[in-house]
Design a protein around this motif. Structure first.
Motif, PDB file in Angstrom:
ATOM      1  N   VAL A  38       0.834  -1.195   0.000  1.00  0.00           N
ATOM      2  CA  VAL A  38       0.000   0.000   0.000  1.00  0.00           C
ATOM      3  C   VAL A  38       0.870   1.247   0.000  1.00  0.00           C
ATOM      4  O   VAL A  38       1.795   1.365   0.786  1.00  0.00           O
ATOM      5  CB  VAL A  38      -0.931   0.010   1.240  1.00  0.00           C
ATOM      6  N   GLU A  39       0.551   2.161  -0.895  1.00  0.00           N
ATOM      7  CA  GLU A  39       1.262   3.430  -0.923  1.00  0.00           C
ATOM      8  C   GLU A  39       0.491   4.434  -0.082  1.00  0.00           C
ATOM      9  O   GLU A  39      -0.718   4.580  -0.222  1.00  0.00           O
ATOM     10  CB  GLU A  39       1.369   3.953  -2.358  1.00  0.00           C
ATOM     11  N   ILE A  40       1.184   5.116   0.803  1.00  0.00           N
ATOM     12  CA  ILE A  40       0.557   6.139   1.623  1.00  0.00           C
ATOM     13  C   ILE A  40       0.335   7.371   0.752  1.00  0.00           C
ATOM     14  O   ILE A  40       1.285   7.879   0.154  1.00  0.00           O
ATOM     15  CB  ILE A  40       1.438   6.510   2.837  1.00  0.00           C
ATOM     16  N   PRO A  41      -0.910   7.847   0.649  1.00  0.00           N
ATOM     17  CA  PRO A  41      -1.155   9.007  -0.217  1.00  0.00           C
ATOM     18  C   PRO A  41      -0.528  10.275   0.345  1.00  0.00           C
ATOM     19  O   PRO A  41      -0.368  10.417   1.551  1.00  0.00           O
ATOM     20  CB  PRO A  41      -2.693   9.121  -0.226  1.00  0.00           C
ATOM     21  N   GLN A  42      -0.182  11.168  -0.563  1.00  0.00           N
ATOM     22  CA  GLN A  42       0.358  12.461  -0.172  1.00  0.00           C
ATOM     23  C   GLN A  42      -0.776  13.347   0.329  1.00  0.00           C
ATOM     24  O   GLN A  42      -1.886  13.293  -0.190  1.00  0.00           O
ATOM     25  CB  GLN A  42       1.040  13.150  -1.360  1.00  0.00           C
ATOM     26  N   ARG A  43      -0.489  14.150   1.339  1.00  0.00           N
ATOM     27  CA  ARG A  43      -1.505  15.087   1.836  1.00  0.00           C
ATOM     28  C   ARG A  43      -1.803  16.096   0.736  1.00  0.00           C
ATOM     29  O   ARG A  43      -0.888  16.623   0.095  1.00  0.00           O
ATOM     30  CB  ARG A  43      -0.987  15.783   3.080  1.00  0.00           C
ATOM     31  N   PRO A  44      -3.090  16.401   0.515  1.00  0.00           N
ATOM     32  CA  PRO A  44      -3.426  17.387  -0.524  1.00  0.00           C
ATOM     33  C   PRO A  44      -2.898  18.768  -0.159  1.00  0.00           C
ATOM     34  O   PRO A  44      -2.741  19.093   1.023  1.00  0.00           O
ATOM     35  CB  PRO A  44      -4.959  17.389  -0.554  1.00  0.00           C
ATOM     36  N   SER A  45      -2.634  19.574  -1.176  1.00  0.00           N
ATOM     37  CA  SER A  45      -2.167  20.940  -0.926  1.00  0.00           C
ATOM     38  C   SER A  45      -3.328  21.759  -0.369  1.00  0.00           C
ATOM     39  O   SER A  45      -4.498  21.379  -0.487  1.00  0.00           O
ATOM     40  CB  SER A  45      -1.641  21.570  -2.217  1.00  0.00           C
ATOM     41  N   ASP A  46      -3.005  22.896   0.235  1.00  0.00           N
ATOM     42  CA  ASP A  46      -4.026  23.731   0.874  1.00  0.00           C
ATOM     43  C   ASP A  46      -5.122  24.161  -0.091  1.00  0.00           C
ATOM     44  O   ASP A  46      -6.277  24.288   0.303  1.00  0.00           O
ATOM     45  CB  ASP A  46      -3.386  24.962   1.517  1.00  0.00           C
ATOM     46  N   ASP A  47      -4.769  24.390  -1.361  1.00  0.00           N
ATOM     47  CA  ASP A  47      -5.796  24.822  -2.313  1.00  0.00           C
ATOM     48  C   ASP A  47      -6.716  23.675  -2.745  1.00  0.00           C
ATOM     49  O   ASP A  47      -7.735  23.897  -3.382  1.00  0.00           O
ATOM     50  CB  ASP A  47      -5.165  25.495  -3.533  1.00  0.00           C
ATOM     51  N   GLN A  48      -6.385  22.434  -2.373  1.00  0.00           N
ATOM     52  CA  GLN A  48      -7.239  21.291  -2.676  1.00  0.00           C
ATOM     53  C   GLN A  48      -8.142  20.913  -1.506  1.00  0.00           C
ATOM     54  O   GLN A  48      -8.991  20.056  -1.640  1.00  0.00           O
ATOM     55  CB  GLN A  48      -6.388  20.065  -3.026  1.00  0.00           C
ATOM     56  N   VAL A  49      -7.967  21.564  -0.359  1.00  0.00           N
ATOM     57  CA  VAL A  49      -8.713  21.209   0.841  1.00  0.00           C
ATOM     58  C   VAL A  49      -9.900  22.153   1.018  1.00  0.00           C
ATOM     59  O   VAL A  49      -9.759  23.371   0.902  1.00  0.00           O
ATOM     60  CB  VAL A  49      -7.808  21.259   2.087  1.00  0.00           C
TER      61      VAL A  49
END
Length: 154
Positions: free
Chosen positions: A130-141
């Motif tokens: 399993v690949e740990i997903p990258q945290r979304p950037s602030d403009d994607q939240v």
């Protein structure tokens, strides 16, 4: 001219397409457990010879030699099971042991698979693929406040 409910839903859906909802303020953290913290706390309790506060497990009372057996009937994986109470090496299998700890028998990477303490049971699964997903950037939240500001009638 007033937009229909369908038009409003389409507009909101388009606005938030590709975004991630930040629900951290909405989630009741009293019932959630951070697994990294839990494992660290369990390790500390075991090293200090104390009972773990979350699991109620007495790691310091574990038998020195474990029972080698199949982890469950659905797989062929094997592991070592240790118990606190019960007599003999088959105490886990015959139901005498109510406090048990199970580890996989992989010598290169032994892993905790199960802790039982009476009716409480914690099972751990491990997947190296399993690949740990990258945290979304602030403009994607999108926060709850952002969402409520976009919904009709707010």
């Amino acid at each position: 001219m007033c937009k229909s409910g369908e038009d409003q839903r389409s507009q909101v859906a388009a606005e938030f397409a590709g975004k991630y909802a930040d629900i951290s303020d909405s989630v009741d953290t009293a019932d959630s457990i951070n697994m990294g913290d839990l494992l660290d706390q369990m390790r500390s309790a075991a090293e200090a010879g104390e009972t773990d506060e979350v699991t109620g497990f007495n790691f310091h009372e574990l038998q020195q030699e474990g029972s080698y057996m199949q982890l469950d009937m659905e797989t062929e994986d094997t592991g070592w099971f240790y118990h606190i109470d019960g007599e003999g090496e088959h105490a886990i299998m015959n139901g005498e042991a109510t406090q048990t700890l199970g580890m996989t028998s992989d010598h290169d990477a032994p892993r905790l698979v199960r802790i039982t303490n009476g009716d409480t049971r914690m099972e751990f699964t491990w997947d190296d693929e399993v690949e740990i997903p990258q945290r979304p950037s602030d403009d994607q939240v999108v926060t709850e406040a952002d969402f409520m500001g976009m919904t009709p009638g707010q």
